[in-house]
Design an enzyme around this catalytic site. Structure first.
Site, PDB file in Angstrom:
ATOM      1  N   GLU A   1       0.971  -1.234   0.094  1.00  0.00           N
ATOM      2  CA  GLU A   1      -0.026  -0.100  -0.045  1.00  0.00           C
ATOM      3  C   GLU A   1       0.810   1.310   0.016  1.00  0.00           C
ATOM      4  O   GLU A   1       0.351   2.225  -0.677  1.00  0.00           O
ATOM      5  CB  GLU A   1      -0.970   0.055   1.062  1.00  0.00           C
ATOM      6  CG  GLU A   1      -2.088   0.867   1.232  1.00  0.00           C
ATOM      7  CD  GLU A   1      -3.224   0.771   2.171  1.00  0.00           C
ATOM      8  OE1 GLU A   1      -4.161  -0.389   1.977  1.00  0.00           O
ATOM      9  OE2 GLU A   1      -3.091   1.355   3.172  1.00  0.00           O
TER      10      GLU A   1
ATOM     11  N   HIS B   1       7.488 -27.677   1.936  1.00  0.00           N
ATOM     12  CA  HIS B   1       6.431 -28.503   1.413  1.00  0.00           C
ATOM     13  C   HIS B   1       5.575 -28.034   0.777  1.00  0.00           C
ATOM     14  O   HIS B   1       4.434 -28.627   0.243  1.00  0.00           O
ATOM     15  CB  HIS B   1       5.795 -29.430   2.560  1.00  0.00           C
ATOM     16  CG  HIS B   1       6.964 -30.107   3.339  1.00  0.00           C
ATOM     17  ND1 HIS B   1       7.456 -31.351   3.119  1.00  0.00           N
ATOM     18  CD2 HIS B   1       7.500 -29.674   4.682  1.00  0.00           C
ATOM     19  CE1 HIS B   1       8.104 -31.681   3.976  1.00  0.00           C
ATOM     20  NE2 HIS B   1       8.373 -30.544   5.112  1.00  0.00           N
TER      21      HIS B   1
ATOM     22  N   LYS C   1     -12.784   1.506  -2.948  1.00  0.00           N
ATOM     23  CA  LYS C   1     -14.023   1.593  -2.049  1.00  0.00           C
ATOM     24  C   LYS C   1     -15.175   2.333  -2.772  1.00  0.00           C
ATOM     25  O   LYS C   1     -16.301   2.191  -2.521  1.00  0.00           O
ATOM     26  CB  LYS C   1     -13.650   2.358  -0.834  1.00  0.00           C
ATOM     27  CG  LYS C   1     -12.766   1.774  -0.017  1.00  0.00           C
ATOM     28  CD  LYS C   1     -12.150   2.768   1.285  1.00  0.00           C
ATOM     29  CE  LYS C   1     -11.222   2.145   2.248  1.00  0.00           C
ATOM     30  NZ  LYS C   1     -10.851   2.937   3.183  1.00  0.00           N
TER      31      LYS C   1
END
Length: 493
Positions: free
Chosen positions: A318, A347, A452
């Site tokens: 950000e 793994h 937003k």
């Protein structure tokens, strides 16, 4: 990697117990010197920021998260007093909750529900997981960190039968963040359904005068704590956003602040070779060609640091991922961050790291203390589980180096409140210095705001469609009541 290179490009900071090893990045011998002028300019930018300059030019704001652990450095006595008094209030309120002086109608609080998103959740979640002691914490912590109804139900089911002894923190600077607002309304509904008065359980952490602040005042919530416009969400862990939930959990918030202050003192130095944040910023610059050409993979070899990569994703991405630089030129700058933990990832995606596309660099985080107990079980003669963990770390690092995969190693003495404060402060400083090196504003987030606004448009369209269907004879669709807060916050989006 040679022994000579390790001696030249690894540093140990004895007072902090922290080490930094850059020897597995193949920058040329003259690289650091070639960037010295730019680094000195970055130091000057940081010094001006800490003195109260407008470091976020788009929003005309100061950037003051460094003052949170050194209030005396704030540019005005009023800011110093605000920081100091808020910290004192956090400690006092938490002590009263632990003592039962502040309690619910049915007794002492035992559970803590934190409602927030982004910086209002990631930091508190990271710290809670890293330092918490299940069954020993003063309050057990749960989180609403999304607007997913199923996720909300999952958390509420875990609190079943305990709501009467649950304290709720609602964290939102503006008081208008959709996800946090929705979580708050869901929590209020759950408390009312259980026959409880939410006001006797709820605490607000928000900007003074925000919509959330007004609700907390009008409904008589237990307490309110401030958020300031000069502290961004992704750097808010060491203000009330992170300190209040940590203190309520029973963690040593003063040790966190002291650790951060100690790291700040070290990384404030303008001698590049003595400053780990400056060295890391330059390492990022080299590893990514100063434009994000490679991703950062974060591999802490410690289960308690599992959420660190998620915390860093917001802090780094950000802050540093920007379309425009400070001159208004299109740069599409940034560093992508991902990771999990070692040795689990051996793994999972270490196969990709060693033999796939070489489009990344790794940050290994080594922790020297493997457990609190003085002795460990020998899983093989003379060998403990912790020995295996270290072996996997060292072996994986060598295996990547064999394939010309570059890495950085940060070594911490332990996972404690103090060392976590140091780690948070280190990366906050690295982000600020790197932003100066590449000429971008690290303290705004236009991409997030665009998302937003787009979401608000979707919701507005949904309401129009529902209204149109309801107006159609025989549709069977009913209009849904809107809450006053929804109207005032989102109808304009």
């Amino acid at each position: 990697m040679t022994w000579s290179r390790f001696k030249t490009h690894s540093s140990h900071y004895a007072d902090l117990g922290v080490s930094l090893d850059l020897s597995r990045l193949p920058f040329p011998d003259d690289f650091l010197a070639s960037k010295e002028a730019a680094m000195q300019s970055a130091f000057a930018d940081m010094a001006a920021l800490e003195k109260g300059a407008i470091a976020n030019p788009d929003e005309k704001r100061m950037v003051g998260h460094y003052w949170l652990r050194a209030p005396q450095l704030a540019p005005t006595p009023e800011l110093t007093a605000e920081i100091t008094s808020t910290l004192a209030a956090i400690k006092e309120f938490s002590a009263k909750v632990h003592a039962g002086t502040v309690a619910g109608p049915k007794g002492k609080f035992k559970e803590l529900l934190v409602i927030g998103i982004g910086g209002s959740a990631l930091g508190p979640q990271f710290v809670a997981a890293a330092l918490g002691q299940p069954r020993k914490d003063k309050l057990a912590v749960s989180f609403f960190d999304n607007t997913d109804p199923d996720g909300i139900d999952y958390v509420l089911n875990g609190l079943r039968g305990q709501l009467a002894k649950t304290l709720v923190l609602v964290i939102s600077k503006s008081g208008g963040t959709a996800e946090t607002r929705n979580g708050m309304l869901e929590a209020i509904a759950a408390f009312k359904a259980a026959g409880l008065d939410p006001a006797k359980h709820f605490v607000a952490v928000t900007g003074v005068g925000s919509k959330l602040d007004a609700v907390a005042v009008s409904e008589g919530w237990l307490a309110r704590f401030p958020m300031w416009d000069w502290v961004g969400g992704r750097t808010s862990e060491l203000c009330a956003v992170g300190l209040l939930p940590a203190a309520l959990q029973g963690l040593d918030i003063q040790a966190m602040l002291d650790g951060a202050a100690a790291m700040d003192a070290l990384t404030r130095k303008s001698v590049t070779a003595e400053n780990p944040a400056a060295l890391l910023a330059l390492a990022w610059h080299f590893a990514t060609d100063g434009r994000g050409a490679k991703d950062m993979v974060v591999l802490p070899y410690k289960d308690r640091l599992l959420l660190f990569s998620r915390y860093l994703q917001q802090l780094v991405m950000e802050s540093l991922v920007k379309e425009f630089d400070l001159k208004g030129q299109v740069v599409n700058q940034g560093i992508a961050v991902y990771g999990n933990k070692g040795s689990t990832d051996q793994h999972a995606y270490v196969q990709q790291l060693r033999e796939g596309v070489n489009n990344f660099f790794v940050t290994f985080i080594e922790v020297l203390k493997d457990r609190d107990a003085k002795t460990s079980l020998e899983v093989e003669p003379g060998v403990t589980a912790g020995d295996f963990l270290q072996g996997f770390f060292l072996g994986t690092r060598d295996a990547l180096s064999e394939k010309d995969r570059h890495s950085i190693t940060i070594t911490l003495p332990d996972v404690s409140a103090r060392s976590l404060g140091m780690l948070i402060a280190l990366y906050e400083r690295v982000v600020g210095l790197y932003a100066s090196l590449v000429g971008i504003n690290a303290y705004h987030q236009p991409g997030v705001e665009a998302g937003k606004k787009a979401a608000g448009g979707v919701i507005a369209l949904k309401l129009k469609l529902a209204a149109a269907l309801a107006a159609t004879k025989g549709s069977g669709v009913k209009k849904r009541a809107r809450t006053p807060w929804y109207d005032s916050t989102y109808r304009s989006a």
